[in-house]
Every structure is written in structure tokens, then in C-alpha cells.
Design a protein around this motif. Structure first.
Motif, PDB file in Angstrom:
ATOM      1  N   MET A  82       1.103  -1.322  -0.297  1.00 42.25           N
ATOM      2  CA  MET A  82      -0.079  -0.092   0.153  1.00 42.25           C
ATOM      3  C   MET A  82       0.704   1.222   0.124  1.00 42.25           C
ATOM      4  SD  MET A  82      -3.619  -0.834   2.071  1.00 42.25           S
ATOM      5  CE  MET A  82      -2.514  -1.070   3.810  1.00 42.25           C
ATOM      6  N   LEU A  83       2.392   0.961   1.088  1.00 44.51           N
ATOM      7  CA  LEU A  83       2.858   2.232   0.757  1.00 44.51           C
ATOM      8  C   LEU A  83       3.835   2.606  -0.399  1.00 44.51           C
ATOM      9  CD1 LEU A  83       4.444   2.432   4.552  1.00 44.51           C
ATOM     10  CD2 LEU A  83       2.579   4.075   3.309  1.00 44.51           C
ATOM     11  N   ILE A  84       3.539   1.579  -0.907  1.00 46.36           N
ATOM     12  CA  ILE A  84       4.713   1.654  -2.516  1.00 46.36           C
ATOM     13  C   ILE A  84       3.787   2.360  -4.007  1.00 46.36           C
ATOM     14  CG2 ILE A  84       5.550   0.672  -4.387  1.00 46.36           C
ATOM     15  CD1 ILE A  84       7.130  -1.194  -1.936  1.00 46.36           C
ATOM     16  N   SER A  85       2.498   1.627  -3.728  1.00 43.27           N
ATOM     17  CA  SER A  85       1.511   2.167  -4.342  1.00 43.27           C
ATOM     18  C   SER A  85       1.093   3.778  -4.197  1.00 43.27           C
ATOM     19  CB  SER A  85       0.059   0.823  -4.115  1.00 43.27           C
ATOM     20  OG  SER A  85      -0.235   1.281  -3.352  1.00 43.27           O
ATOM     21  N   LEU A  86       0.793   4.021  -2.707  1.00 41.21           N
ATOM     22  CA  LEU A  86       0.620   5.192  -2.768  1.00 41.21           C
ATOM     23  C   LEU A  86       1.888   6.362  -3.144  1.00 41.21           C
ATOM     24  CD1 LEU A  86      -1.388   7.447  -1.214  1.00 41.21           C
ATOM     25  CD2 LEU A  86      -0.097   7.140   1.048  1.00 41.21           C
ATOM     26  N   LEU A  87       3.382   5.722  -3.020  1.00 36.52           N
ATOM     27  CA  LEU A  87       4.521   6.929  -3.492  1.00 36.52           C
ATOM     28  C   LEU A  87       4.143   6.737  -4.905  1.00 36.52           C
ATOM     29  CD1 LEU A  87       6.800   8.330  -2.875  1.00 36.52           C
ATOM     30  CD2 LEU A  87       8.123   5.966  -2.745  1.00 36.52           C
ATOM     31  N   PHE A  88       3.978   5.811  -5.350  1.00 39.11           N
ATOM     32  CA  PHE A  88       4.039   6.104  -6.924  1.00 39.11           C
ATOM     33  C   PHE A  88       2.772   6.189  -7.359  1.00 39.11           C
ATOM     34  CE2 PHE A  88       1.997   4.081 -11.006  1.00 39.11           C
ATOM     35  CZ  PHE A  88       2.893   4.202 -11.516  1.00 39.11           C
ATOM     36  N   CYS A  89       1.617   6.845  -6.918  1.00 39.61           N
ATOM     37  CA  CYS A  89       1.080   7.502  -7.244  1.00 39.61           C
ATOM     38  C   CYS A  89       1.057   9.161  -7.032  1.00 39.61           C
ATOM     39  CB  CYS A  89      -0.184   7.293  -6.324  1.00 39.61           C
ATOM     40  SG  CYS A  89      -1.756   5.617  -6.628  1.00 39.61           S
ATOM     41  N   PHE A  90       1.924   9.846  -5.897  1.00 38.12           N
ATOM     42  CA  PHE A  90       2.547  10.708  -5.813  1.00 38.12           C
ATOM     43  C   PHE A  90       3.106  11.072  -6.880  1.00 38.12           C
ATOM     44  CE2 PHE A  90       1.198  10.085  -0.740  1.00 38.12           C
ATOM     45  CZ  PHE A  90      -0.005  10.831  -1.483  1.00 38.12           C
ATOM     46  N   ILE A  91       4.300  10.012  -6.996  1.00 32.10           N
ATOM     47  CA  ILE A  91       5.262  10.846  -7.786  1.00 32.10           C
ATOM     48  C   ILE A  91       4.919  10.762  -9.040  1.00 32.10           C
ATOM     49  CG2 ILE A  91       7.135   9.778  -9.377  1.00 32.10           C
ATOM     50  CD1 ILE A  91       7.769   8.126  -6.473  1.00 32.10           C
ATOM     51  N   TRP A  92       3.998   9.735  -9.600  1.00 34.14           N
ATOM     52  CA  TRP A  92       2.943   9.542 -10.990  1.00 34.14           C
ATOM     53  C   TRP A  92       2.495  10.734 -11.368  1.00 34.14           C
ATOM     54  CZ3 TRP A  92       4.024   7.646 -15.454  1.00 34.14           C
ATOM     55  CH2 TRP A  92       3.545   7.760 -16.610  1.00 34.14           C
ATOM     56  N   SER A  93       1.889  11.654 -10.238  1.00 30.66           N
ATOM     57  CA  SER A  93       0.420  12.381 -10.639  1.00 30.66           C
ATOM     58  C   SER A  93       1.728  14.012 -10.178  1.00 30.66           C
ATOM     59  CB  SER A  93       0.256  13.180  -9.032  1.00 30.66           C
ATOM     60  OG  SER A  93       0.719  12.700  -7.881  1.00 30.66           O
ATOM     61  N   SER A  94       2.644  13.628  -9.747  1.00 29.90           N
ATOM     62  CA  SER A  94       4.454  15.231  -9.433  1.00 29.90           C
ATOM     63  C   SER A  94       4.974  15.023 -11.359  1.00 29.90           C
ATOM     64  CB  SER A  94       5.327  14.285  -9.035  1.00 29.90           C
ATOM     65  OG  SER A  94       4.757  14.591  -7.930  1.00 29.90           O
ATOM     66  N   VAL A  95       4.753  13.856 -11.572  1.00 30.29           N
ATOM     67  CA  VAL A  95       5.646  14.161 -13.372  1.00 30.29           C
ATOM     68  C   VAL A  95       4.324  14.407 -14.377  1.00 30.29           C
ATOM     69  CG1 VAL A  95       6.346  12.099 -15.042  1.00 30.29           C
ATOM     70  CG2 VAL A  95       7.235  11.876 -12.634  1.00 30.29           C
ATOM     71  N   LEU A  96       2.424  13.760 -14.216  1.00 31.17           N
ATOM     72  CA  LEU A  96       2.339  14.707 -14.977  1.00 31.17           C
ATOM     73  C   LEU A  96       2.014  16.325 -15.000  1.00 31.17           C
ATOM     74  CD1 LEU A  96      -0.219  11.351 -15.248  1.00 31.17           C
ATOM     75  CD2 LEU A  96       1.210  12.123 -16.589  1.00 31.17           C
ATOM     76  N   SER A  97       1.735  15.707 -13.311  1.00 32.81           N
ATOM     77  CA  SER A  97       1.627  17.610 -13.088  1.00 32.81           C
ATOM     78  C   SER A  97       3.332  19.054 -14.025  1.00 32.81           C
ATOM     79  CB  SER A  97       1.468  17.847 -12.358  1.00 32.81           C
ATOM     80  OG  SER A  97       2.631  17.775 -11.363  1.00 32.81           O
TER      81      SER A  97
END
Length: 102
Positions: A82-97
């Protein structure tokens, strides 16, 4: 017999509740929300109250009714996932923004 909380326990719980209800998002986001809302300030404020105060408050109430440390019931592997997937979501949203900045 119920355990009496020490001053350190009260201080820890109080600081966590303060961080839950008054995080950086509730400090910075309302100003940006007010600028972007225009004539829809009432709806924007209502949405901020529901998501910024109402949902964390319901989470605190649910934890109070549960009376069990929720994270202790999950296996360590699922917590890590869960923590790894949450971290991935944060990083991915930052990259997209950053990529699609207008």
C-alpha cells in the motif's frame, strides 16, 4: 481495566490530530481555491469543509468506534504494498503535472 493516558500520549495524539485537520493543504489550498472559485465561493467552501474537515473527522470517529490499532491487523507485506503504491501515485501525479503544465 482501562489504561490512563500519560501527558506524552496526549501530546502525541494532539499533534497527530492537529496534523490531520490542519495540514499544509488546509493552509495553502483555501487561498488558491478562493482565487479560482470566482462566483462559486459558497460551493467551493462547502467542498473544502466536507473534504478537509468532514472526512478526517469521520475517520477519527471510525477509529474511536473500532478501538483497535487498524494497521496491526494487516500483514506487513500488504502495508508495504500500500505504501509503495501510494508513493507511486504521488510521483506519477507530480510527473504528469510537470509534463502537462499549462
Amino acid at each position: 481495566m482501562e489504561k490512563k493516558l500519560s501527558f506524552r500520549d496526549y501530546l502525541t495524539i494532539g499533534s497527530m490530530l492537529f496534523g490531520l485537520f490542519f495540514g499544509a493543504g488546509n493552509l495553502i489550498f483555501p487561498v488558491h481555491l478562493g482565487q479560482e472559485a470566482g462566483a462559486n465561493v459558497t460551493a467551493a467552501n462547502l467542498g473544502l469543509l466536507v473534504t478537509g474537515v468532514g472526512l478526517p473527522f469521520l475517520g477519527v470517529i471510525a477509529m474511536g468506534f473500532h478501538k483497535v490499532a487498524v494497521c496491526l491487523n494487516y500483514p506487513q507485506e500488504s502495508i508495504s504494498l500500500m505504501l509503495i503504491s501510494l508513493l507511486f501515485c504521488f510521483i506519477w501525479s507530480s510527473v504528469l503535472s510537470l509534463r502537462y503544465r499549462v
